[in-house]
Write an enzyme that holds these catalytic residues in place. Structure first.
Site, PDB file in Angstrom:
ATOM      1  N   ASP A  52     -36.102 139.962 -35.828  1.00 29.85           N
ATOM      2  CA  ASP A  52     -34.621 139.103 -35.719  1.00 29.85           C
ATOM      3  C   ASP A  52     -34.976 137.893 -35.325  1.00 29.85           C
ATOM      4  OD1 ASP A  52     -35.135 139.177 -32.900  1.00 29.85           O
ATOM      5  OD2 ASP A  52     -33.391 140.394 -32.376  1.00 29.85           O
ATOM      6  N   SER A  53     -36.153 137.307 -35.201  1.00 33.79           N
ATOM      7  CA  SER A  53     -36.318 136.068 -35.341  1.00 33.79           C
ATOM      8  C   SER A  53     -36.217 135.313 -36.624  1.00 33.79           C
ATOM      9  CB  SER A  53     -37.989 135.863 -34.937  1.00 33.79           C
ATOM     10  OG  SER A  53     -38.653 136.468 -35.813  1.00 33.79           O
ATOM     11  N   ASP A  91     -36.925 145.118 -36.727  1.00 37.44           N
ATOM     12  CA  ASP A  91     -35.921 145.017 -35.639  1.00 37.44           C
ATOM     13  C   ASP A  91     -34.641 145.484 -35.637  1.00 37.44           C
ATOM     14  OD1 ASP A  91     -37.351 144.142 -33.735  1.00 37.44           O
ATOM     15  OD2 ASP A  91     -36.843 141.975 -33.943  1.00 37.44           O
ATOM     16  N   LYS A 121     -37.823 148.426 -34.149  1.00 33.66           N
ATOM     17  CA  LYS A 121     -38.189 148.106 -32.774  1.00 33.66           C
ATOM     18  C   LYS A 121     -36.865 147.777 -32.243  1.00 33.66           C
ATOM     19  CE  LYS A 121     -40.253 143.543 -32.115  1.00 33.66           C
ATOM     20  NZ  LYS A 121     -38.998 142.981 -31.246  1.00 33.66           N
ATOM     21  N   GLU A 123     -35.284 146.263 -27.956  1.00 37.47           N
ATOM     22  CA  GLU A 123     -35.747 145.651 -26.561  1.00 37.47           C
ATOM     23  C   GLU A 123     -35.169 146.400 -25.603  1.00 37.47           C
ATOM     24  OE1 GLU A 123     -34.230 141.742 -26.850  1.00 37.47           O
ATOM     25  OE2 GLU A 123     -35.697 141.227 -28.647  1.00 37.47           O
ATOM     26  N   GLU A 190     -43.818 140.161 -24.534  1.00 38.26           N
ATOM     27  CA  GLU A 190     -43.730 138.908 -25.078  1.00 38.26           C
ATOM     28  C   GLU A 190     -43.705 138.115 -23.686  1.00 38.26           C
ATOM     29  OE1 GLU A 190     -40.383 138.221 -27.776  1.00 38.26           O
ATOM     30  OE2 GLU A 190     -40.621 136.066 -27.438  1.00 38.26           O
TER      31      GLU A 190
HETATM   32  O1  KIV Z   1     -38.279 138.958 -33.729  1.00 35.93           O
HETATM   33  C1  KIV Z   1     -39.341 138.859 -33.512  1.00 35.93           C
HETATM   34  O2  KIV Z   1     -40.119 137.941 -34.457  1.00 35.93           O
HETATM   35  C2  KIV Z   1     -40.276 139.417 -32.570  1.00 35.93           C
HETATM   36  C3  KIV Z   1     -41.599 139.092 -32.317  1.00 35.93           C
HETATM   37  C4  KIV Z   1     -41.663 137.960 -31.875  1.00 35.93           C
HETATM   38  C5  KIV Z   1     -42.163 140.050 -31.704  1.00 35.93           C
HETATM   39  O3  KIV Z   1     -39.637 140.253 -31.997  1.00 35.93           O
END
Ligand code: KIV
Length: 273
Positions: A52-53, A91, A121, A123, A190
């Protein structure tokens, strides 16, 4: 390809688990579009994360909480149309899984069915164990994420190292064990101190993938645009830039601009008769 054929070199969750057992390291990068997916596909990278970055890197959003399921499905689909060899994880964005296991299942299912991801993924620690169990029993591989969890950035009071104090240190250790028991196949750590990452890595059988968590994790992940040096202003301590594309791109654009304005481009060889 037949349903039962297994192409050489294709990375699965079993490859990832076995890598830790064999004492090897795991590489993961983020990727959000087809152009970069082509380049990652032809590299030896093991895992790709549509993180989600993408909100900050691709969409110019200030905050990971602004990323939606529509963003994630669209970018995951762009990557999965190209990617064949690395394991593709996507994510689950903010509020797509926190409210209930059923909501988590519906949205994780979309990332697989519409996005073409192999795994998702999410959190959090003990508070997302029910969600993880539901996804795993539906056959969806899940990666965990502890330490700095960007979707909770406002709760955490900013992008800060997590687990320096003994209370949070202990909580992260307990959460890692809870996530392993719930069935995650790997765990992102992280922005945690090196010693905490070492302890987590030693206390669970599944691989840890670190970002800003030191060298003792079983693998490392970086945001692709960060490791390629796209943003000269972004220089956190944990980042190593393996290229300086910002400079290369700026130079290329300046030369193109000069040549257009000087009438040098297009030359005869760039023209049709
Ligand atoms: O969203 C993302 O890019 C991440 C990584 C930094 C692990 O969760």
């Amino acid at each position: 390809m037949s349903r039962y054929s297994c192409r050489d070199g294709v990375v699965s969750i079993n490859t990832i688990r076995q890598r830790k057992e064999a004492g090897g390291k795991i590489s993961m990068v983020t990727c959000y579009d087809a152009a970069f997916a082509r380049l990652v596909e032809s590299s030896p990278i093991d895992m790709v994360l549509v993180g989600d970055s993408l909100g900050s890197v691709m969409l110019g959003l200030d905050d990971p909480t602004q990323v939606t399921m529509e963003h994630m499905v669209s970018h995951t689909a762009a990557v999965s149309r190209i990617l064949r060899r690395p394991l593709l994880c996507a994510d689950l964005p903010f509020l797509s899984y926190q409210s209930s296991p059923q909501e988590a299942l519906r949205n994780a299912g979309r990332l697989l069915q519409e996005g073409g991801a192999h795994a998702v993924k999410l959190e959090g620690g003990q508070q997302v164990v029910a969600q993880i169990k539901t996804l795993v029993s539906a056959g969806i591989p899940v990666m965990g994420h502890l330490g700095l969890t960007p979707q909770s950035v406002h709760m955490l009071g900013g992008y800060k190292v997590q687990g320096r104090d003994s209370k949070v240190h202990g909580q992260i250790l307990r959460d890692a064990v809870a996530l392993e028991e719930a069935g995650v196949f790997a765990l992102v750590l992280e922005l945690v101190p090196r010693e905490l990452a070492r302890q987590v890595t030693a206390s669970i059988a599944i691989p840890t993938i670190g970002i800003g968590a030191g060298p003792d994790c079983d693998g490392q992940v970086l945001v692709l645009h960060d490791l390629l040096g796209f943003d000269p202003e972004f220089n956190p301590r944990f980042l190593k830039k393996y290229a300086d594309f910002a400079q290369g791109i700026q130079q290329a654009l300046a030369v193109f601009n000069d040549e257009v304005k000087a009438g040098v481009f297009p030359a005869a060889c760039n023209s049709f008769e």
